[in-house]
Write an enzyme that holds these catalytic residues in place. Structure first.
Site, short mmCIF file in Angstrom:
data_model
loop_
_atom_site.label_atom_id
_atom_site.label_comp_id
_atom_site.label_asym_id
_atom_site.label_seq_id
_atom_site.Cartn_x
_atom_site.Cartn_y
_atom_site.Cartn_z
N HIS A 1 -106.42 -4.21 -30.53
CA HIS A 1 -106.14 -3.31 -31.36
C HIS A 1 -106.54 -1.63 -31.75
CE1 HIS A 1 -105.25 -6.11 -35.89
NE2 HIS A 1 -104.32 -5.76 -34.57
N HIS B 1 -94.64 -12.35 -37.52
CA HIS B 1 -94.57 -11.10 -37.87
C HIS B 1 -94.47 -10.42 -36.73
CE1 HIS B 1 -97.98 -8.17 -37.92
NE2 HIS B 1 -99.14 -8.30 -36.85
N GLU C 1 -95.91 -7.85 -34.78
CA GLU C 1 -96.89 -7.55 -33.68
C GLU C 1 -96.65 -8.51 -32.01
OE1 GLU C 1 -101.16 -6.75 -35.41
OE2 GLU C 1 -101.32 -5.60 -33.83
N ASP D 1 -98.54 -9.50 -30.38
CA ASP D 1 -99.42 -10.27 -29.46
C ASP D 1 -98.62 -11.92 -30.15
OD1 ASP D 1 -100.22 -9.30 -32.21
OD2 ASP D 1 -102.40 -10.40 -32.16
N HIS E 1 -100.62 -8.01 -42.45
CA HIS E 1 -101.15 -6.83 -42.88
C HIS E 1 -100.55 -6.28 -42.80
CE1 HIS E 1 -102.81 -6.82 -38.25
NE2 HIS E 1 -102.05 -7.98 -37.99
N ASP F 1 -101.80 -14.26 -39.17
CA ASP F 1 -102.75 -13.67 -38.96
C ASP F 1 -103.62 -13.89 -40.18
OD1 ASP F 1 -102.56 -11.80 -36.65
OD2 ASP F 1 -101.42 -10.64 -37.98
N TYR G 1 -113.34 -10.49 -38.28
CA TYR G 1 -111.53 -10.49 -38.03
C TYR G 1 -111.09 -10.20 -40.05
CZ TYR G 1 -106.82 -12.61 -37.46
OH TYR G 1 -106.13 -12.60 -37.49
N HIS H 1 -104.45 -17.28 -34.70
CA HIS H 1 -105.01 -16.34 -33.58
C HIS H 1 -106.11 -17.99 -33.71
CE1 HIS H 1 -104.29 -13.18 -32.08
NE2 HIS H 1 -103.89 -12.44 -33.58
FE1 FEO Z 1 -101.47 -7.90 -36.38
FE2 FEO Z 1 -102.57 -10.70 -34.63
O1 FEO Z 1 -100.75 -8.98 -34.71
#
Ligand code: FEO
Length: 396
Positions: free
Chosen positions: A24, A80, A82, A84, A146, A165, A193, A226
Site C-alpha cells: 500500500h 475485490h 485491488e 494484488d 475494504h 482481504d 493487518y 492473504h
Molecule cells: Fe485490498 Fe489484498 O487487496
C-alpha cells in the site's frame, strides 16, 4: 509448491511472495512477506475465486494446470478489484475467452477502469447464487471492507467463506493452514493487518459479522486472500475481529516519540517509569528507529497512547508527522491520549500535536506536558507524575 487441497474438489492455487516488504505505497511493512490466495473449485462448472498479483500470474497458472486445463474454467469470481487479487485475471481470460467474470457493480466498474478489457462481466448482488453442479456459491456484498467493490463468496455445501482481504495476514509460509504455524506469529500478523488496513472500517465489520450471524450460515473454514486458511476454529479470528472492531484493549500505554538532542527522550523514560508505578504496562517506541506500521499494530491492543516530540521549526519533528497522520486516517476506537515534549523557544508543538491526536478520535485526558530545554530533576519528577496519572486514567 503444489496446488493444495482445501476440501474435496477445492484447491488453493495462489502464490507466495516471500520478498515483498512494503504494501500500500510504503504505508505497511510486510516483514514476513505475504501470499496472494486464489481458490479453484471443480464441479460441473469450474470456478476460480480471485487471482494473484500480476508478477505471480505464471506461478498461479502452474498450480491451476496441475489440477485442470485452465481453458476449462467457466467463471472467475472477482471479490475485490485491488491489483494484488485481480492482476492475473488476464492470464485465465486469454486461455478461456468465454469465461465469465462475476463481481459487484462497483467491481465491474473498477476492473474496467484498471484493465480496459472487454471481459464477459456478470454483476452479482447480496443473496445471488451460482449453481455449479453439486455446489452452490452465494455472494455477499461487503462495500468498504475494504474497498467499495468488495464482496464475500460463500461455498454453501462446504461452509467455506472466501472473504478476500478480511481475516487475512501478511505471512509467507510453506504451510497453508493456520493450525500448521506458530499461533503467536499468526495472531501478531493478523492484528497488524487489522490495525493498518481495517481499523477505519470497524463499525462496518461489526455490522457485517452480525449480518452473517443473522443469516445463520455455518462457517467451517475461512479462506482469506492473504496468508493462511482458518480451517480449525475460525471463531477465533471472528472473535478477534469483533474485539478489535469494538476497540477493546488491554490496560497498556504506548509511548510514541522522537527527540532532537535527548530531552524529550528523558521525558519519555520518566513518563514510562510513572506508568509502571501506576501498575500499567508501558511500551516505548522512538519513531526515528521504529517501524511505523509496527507501532500502529501495538496501538490496536493498548488503551492509552502518548505522543511526544521535540520542537523544530515551530512544530513536531518530521519523524512524528507520518505516525500521527496515520493515526488520523485510521481513527482507532476508545483510546485515551496525551502529548509531551521539550522546546527551546515558542511552544506551539503541543498545540498542533494535541489537535492531531483529537482529530484521530483519541480522547485527550490530560493537558500536554512541556519542558523548556533540558529537564531538571523537578521536571523529571513532573514527567513521572504525568505518566503515573495517565496510567491511572487508563486503569480507571
Ligand atoms: Fe485490498 Fe489484498 O487487496
Amino acid at each position: 509448491m503444489s496446488a493444495v487441497r482445501v476440501a474435496d474438489g477445492i484447491f488453493w492455487v495462489g502464490a507466495v511472495d516471500w520478498n515483498v516488504r512494503n504494501f500500500h505505497g510504503y504505508t505497511y511493512t510486510t516483514h514476513r512477506g505475504t501470499t496472494y490466495n486464489a481458490y479453484l473449485i471443480l464441479d460441473e462448472k469450474n470456478v476460480l475465486v480471485d487471482t494473484v498479483y500480476k508478477p505471480f500470474g505464471e506461478e498461479m497458472m502452474g498450480r491451476i494446470r496441475e489440477v485442470i486445463d485452465p481453458s476449462r474454467i467457466d467463471f472467475i469470481i472477482a471479490n475485490h478489484v485491488e491489483t494484488d487479487h485481480s492482476g492475473a485475471i488476464g492470464y485465465v481470460a486469454r486461455l478461456a475467452p468465454k469465461v465469465q467474470v462475476l463481481c459487484t457493480q462497483r467491481g465491474k466498474e473498477g476492473l474496467q477502469k484498471h484493465y480496459y478489457k472487454d471481459w464477459n462481466f456478470r454483476v452479482v448482488k447480496t443473496g445471488d447464487e451460482l449453481k455449479l453442479g453439486n455446489r452452490t456459491l452465494q455472494f455477499l456484498e461487503a462495500p468498504m471492507l475494504h474497498w467499495p467493490d468488495s464482496m464475500f463468496t460463500y461455498v454453501k455445501e462446504e461452509a467455506l467463506l472466501l472473504p478476500n482481504d478480511a481475516f487475512g495476514q501478511h505471512l509467507a509460509t510453506t504451510e497453508r493452514f493456520t493450525d500448521e504455524v506458530d499461533e503467536g506469529i499468526l495472531m501478531e500478523e493478523a492484528a497488524k493487518y487489522f490495525a493498518n488496513i481495517l481499523t477505519p472500517f470497524s463499525d462496518l465489520i461489526i455490522k457485517k459479522i452480525e449480518e452473517v450471524q443473522k443469516l445463520g450460515i455455518p462457517i467451517k473454514t475461512i479462506g482469506p486472500s492473504h496468508g493462511l486458511i482458518w480451517r480449525k476454529n475460525p471463531e477465533k479470528i471472528i472473535g478477534s475481529y469483533l474485539r478489535w472492531s469494538k476497540g477493546e484493549a488491554a490496560e497498556r500505554v504506548i509511548i510514541a516519540y522522537d527527540t532532537m538532542w535527548g530531552s524529550t527522550e528523558k521525558m519519555a523514560n520518566a513518563i514510562l517509569e510513572g506508568i509502571k508505578a501506576s501498575g500499567v504496562e508501558g511500551r516505548l517506541y522512538k519513531l526515528s528507529v521504529s517501524d511505523r506500521s509496527d507501532v500502529i499494530a501495538q496501538v490496536l491492543e493498548a488503551k492509552g497512547i502518548l505522543v511526544g516530540s521535540s520542537t523544530i521549526n515551530r512544530d513536531m519533528l518530521p519523524t512524528v508527522v507520518p505516525f500521527i497522520e496515520d493515526l488520523k486516517g485510521l481513527r482507532p476506537k476508545n483510546k485515551l491520549g496525551a502529548t509531551f515534549g521539550s522546546f527551546g523557544w515558542g511552544g506551539q508543538t503541543m498545540r498542533s500535536l494535541e489537535e492531531k491526536l483529537k482529530q484521530a478520535g483519541v480522547e485527550v485526558v490530560q493537558p500536554p506536558l512541556e519542558v523548556k530545554w533540558v529537564p531538571n530533576p523537578e521536571e523529571i519528577q513532573k514527567c513521572f507524575e504525568f505518566g503515573k496519572k495517565f496510567g491511572e486514567a487508563v486503569k480507571g
